[in-house]
Write a protein that holds these residues in place. Sequence first.
Motif, short mmCIF file in Angstrom:
data_model
loop_
_atom_site.label_atom_id
_atom_site.label_comp_id
_atom_site.label_asym_id
_atom_site.label_seq_id
_atom_site.Cartn_x
_atom_site.Cartn_y
_atom_site.Cartn_z
N VAL A 43 86.85 -24.16 41.18
CA VAL A 43 87.93 -23.89 40.23
C VAL A 43 87.84 -22.46 39.73
CG1 VAL A 43 88.93 -24.56 38.01
CG2 VAL A 43 88.07 -26.31 39.57
N PHE A 44 86.64 -22.04 39.33
CA PHE A 44 86.48 -20.64 38.91
C PHE A 44 86.80 -19.71 40.07
CE2 PHE A 44 83.53 -21.94 35.30
CZ PHE A 44 84.39 -21.49 34.31
N LYS A 45 86.43 -20.08 41.26
CA LYS A 45 86.71 -19.24 42.43
C LYS A 45 88.21 -19.00 42.57
CE LYS A 45 85.81 -18.94 47.41
NZ LYS A 45 85.16 -19.61 48.58
N ASP A 46 88.99 -20.08 42.42
CA ASP A 46 90.45 -19.94 42.52
C ASP A 46 91.01 -19.12 41.37
OD1 ASP A 46 90.50 -21.41 44.83
OD2 ASP A 46 91.08 -23.30 43.87
N MET A 47 90.47 -19.34 40.18
CA MET A 47 90.95 -18.59 39.02
C MET A 47 90.68 -17.10 39.18
SD MET A 47 89.66 -21.24 36.04
CE MET A 47 90.39 -20.44 34.63
N LEU A 48 89.53 -16.74 39.71
CA LEU A 48 89.19 -15.34 39.91
C LEU A 48 90.05 -14.72 41.01
CD1 LEU A 48 85.30 -15.51 39.62
CD2 LEU A 48 86.92 -14.62 37.94
N ARG A 49 90.34 -15.52 42.05
CA ARG A 49 91.17 -15.02 43.15
C ARG A 49 92.58 -14.72 42.66
NH1 ARG A 49 90.93 -19.14 46.66
NH2 ARG A 49 89.06 -18.32 47.67
N ILE A 50 93.11 -15.61 41.81
CA ILE A 50 94.45 -15.42 41.26
C ILE A 50 94.49 -14.16 40.41
CG2 ILE A 50 96.14 -16.37 39.63
CD1 ILE A 50 95.26 -19.16 40.58
N GLY A 51 93.39 -13.90 39.74
CA GLY A 51 93.37 -12.76 38.83
C GLY A 51 93.04 -11.42 39.47
N THR A 52 92.96 -11.36 40.80
CA THR A 52 92.61 -10.09 41.45
C THR A 52 93.81 -9.30 41.93
OG1 THR A 52 92.34 -11.26 43.55
CG2 THR A 52 90.35 -10.94 42.21
N GLY A 53 95.01 -9.75 41.58
CA GLY A 53 96.20 -9.02 41.99
C GLY A 53 96.43 -7.78 41.15
N GLN A 74 75.93 -24.41 27.92
CA GLN A 74 75.28 -25.44 28.74
C GLN A 74 75.77 -25.38 30.19
OE1 GLN A 74 74.64 -29.47 26.66
NE2 GLN A 74 76.30 -28.55 25.49
N LEU A 75 77.07 -25.26 30.37
CA LEU A 75 77.65 -25.28 31.72
C LEU A 75 77.17 -24.10 32.56
CD1 LEU A 75 79.69 -26.63 33.68
CD2 LEU A 75 81.41 -25.04 32.77
N LEU A 76 77.16 -22.90 31.97
CA LEU A 76 76.82 -21.71 32.74
C LEU A 76 75.38 -21.72 33.23
CD1 LEU A 76 78.69 -18.91 30.75
CD2 LEU A 76 79.34 -19.96 32.93
N SER A 99 83.69 -30.64 30.99
CA SER A 99 83.79 -29.31 31.59
C SER A 99 83.32 -29.32 33.04
CB SER A 99 83.01 -28.28 30.77
OG SER A 99 81.61 -28.51 30.86
N ALA A 100 82.29 -30.12 33.34
CA ALA A 100 81.80 -30.22 34.71
C ALA A 100 82.86 -30.80 35.63
CB ALA A 100 80.53 -31.07 34.75
N GLN A 101 83.59 -31.78 35.14
CA GLN A 101 84.67 -32.35 35.95
C GLN A 101 85.81 -31.33 36.10
OE1 GLN A 101 87.29 -35.47 34.29
NE2 GLN A 101 86.82 -36.66 36.13
N LYS A 102 86.16 -30.67 35.02
CA LYS A 102 87.27 -29.71 35.04
C LYS A 102 87.01 -28.59 36.04
CE LYS A 102 89.62 -26.47 31.90
NZ LYS A 102 89.71 -26.03 30.47
N TYR A 103 85.78 -28.06 36.06
CA TYR A 103 85.45 -26.93 36.92
C TYR A 103 84.73 -27.35 38.21
CZ TYR A 103 86.74 -24.34 32.74
OH TYR A 103 87.44 -23.86 31.65
N GLN A 104 84.61 -28.66 38.41
CA GLN A 104 84.04 -29.24 39.63
C GLN A 104 82.61 -28.73 39.90
OE1 GLN A 104 86.79 -29.01 42.97
NE2 GLN A 104 88.54 -29.29 41.62
N VAL A 105 81.78 -28.87 38.88
CA VAL A 105 80.37 -28.52 39.01
C VAL A 105 79.60 -29.84 39.12
CG1 VAL A 105 78.44 -27.19 38.07
CG2 VAL A 105 80.80 -26.47 37.60
N GLU A 106 79.50 -30.35 40.33
CA GLU A 106 79.01 -31.70 40.57
C GLU A 106 77.57 -31.91 40.14
OE1 GLU A 106 80.07 -34.89 41.89
OE2 GLU A 106 81.84 -33.96 41.03
N HIS A 107 76.71 -30.91 40.31
CA HIS A 107 75.31 -31.16 40.04
C HIS A 107 75.01 -31.33 38.55
CE1 HIS A 107 75.86 -26.78 40.23
NE2 HIS A 107 74.80 -26.64 39.45
N VAL A 108 75.98 -31.05 37.68
CA VAL A 108 75.82 -31.38 36.27
C VAL A 108 75.70 -32.90 36.11
CG1 VAL A 108 76.92 -31.38 33.99
CG2 VAL A 108 77.03 -29.34 35.43
N PHE A 109 76.53 -33.63 36.83
CA PHE A 109 76.48 -35.09 36.78
C PHE A 109 75.16 -35.61 37.34
CE2 PHE A 109 81.06 -34.34 36.58
CZ PHE A 109 81.43 -35.20 35.56
#
Length: 284
Positions: A43-53, A74-76, A99-109
Amino acid sequence: MSSSTDHVQSAEFPENYGDFQLVSSDHVIFSFPRFLLSHGSPVFKDMLRIGTGDSSDYETDKLQLTEDSTTLDQLLRFLDTTKKPLPIHIDTVEGLLESAQKYQVEHVFDYWEEQMLVRDVEMKVIGIRHPMMSFFLAARFRRDEFARLALRELIRAPDSNLDLPKGFMVEHRRIIHLTRLRQERSRYLIDYIYDYHNGMGPNDCCTEQAMTMMGAKTIPLVLELMKEPGWATFERNMNIWPGCPVKSKGHHKGSRVKFESWKRKILEGEMALPETAQYLLFLD
């Protein structure tokens, strides 16, 4: 109206720690390496890609998030391999998992589940910490295997373990369903005692006084089983009634002898995972 002076820098992720800034809802700035954000979260990857224009109205070095600073800190730590995750705390775990679900950080679970497991010396799972909250969080985020482990614990747990943290909301129909499962287990265990007593004939005990004593001692045991429907209740009451002093065949056995004869079957049922159908009722 907020100004730049309202913001403070994270102590754990200070200025120049990374080339990208994440701003929490309570105005804390986290400097973090862009490549770690992209690597650890699609999710962060996509957000950063969108913001590189070339859009001039988009700040490519800063992102405002809806999470508060406690959650973001905690998440970072899960995205930075040089950081150690903080211990799970019941007051903040819900926000972390959201937040882990929102940003798809599976290993938090994965980390959360492992932290909640209670293991014996052979590393066999024998319980779940905070079983009530753990179950409903696992069910919400569809961590089905872990949810069934937690549900198994809830069905046999003492009622003192059924508390939820203040502010943690669960629909009443789910609480009712859990109560019914515990009642079913209580009835199953109480039937062991009932069948034993009911199966006694007039010649099964040497004195009427002994039978009366057994009945009086059984009442507290039944009440305990309603509060904690598991083998642990039998184990605490191993010597609740003595055996008949007449040792011939047909006379009643002491509670320890009888309970030990029931133990294997009771524990088999107790340690089995709840049926999928029982679990799915919580998801309707």
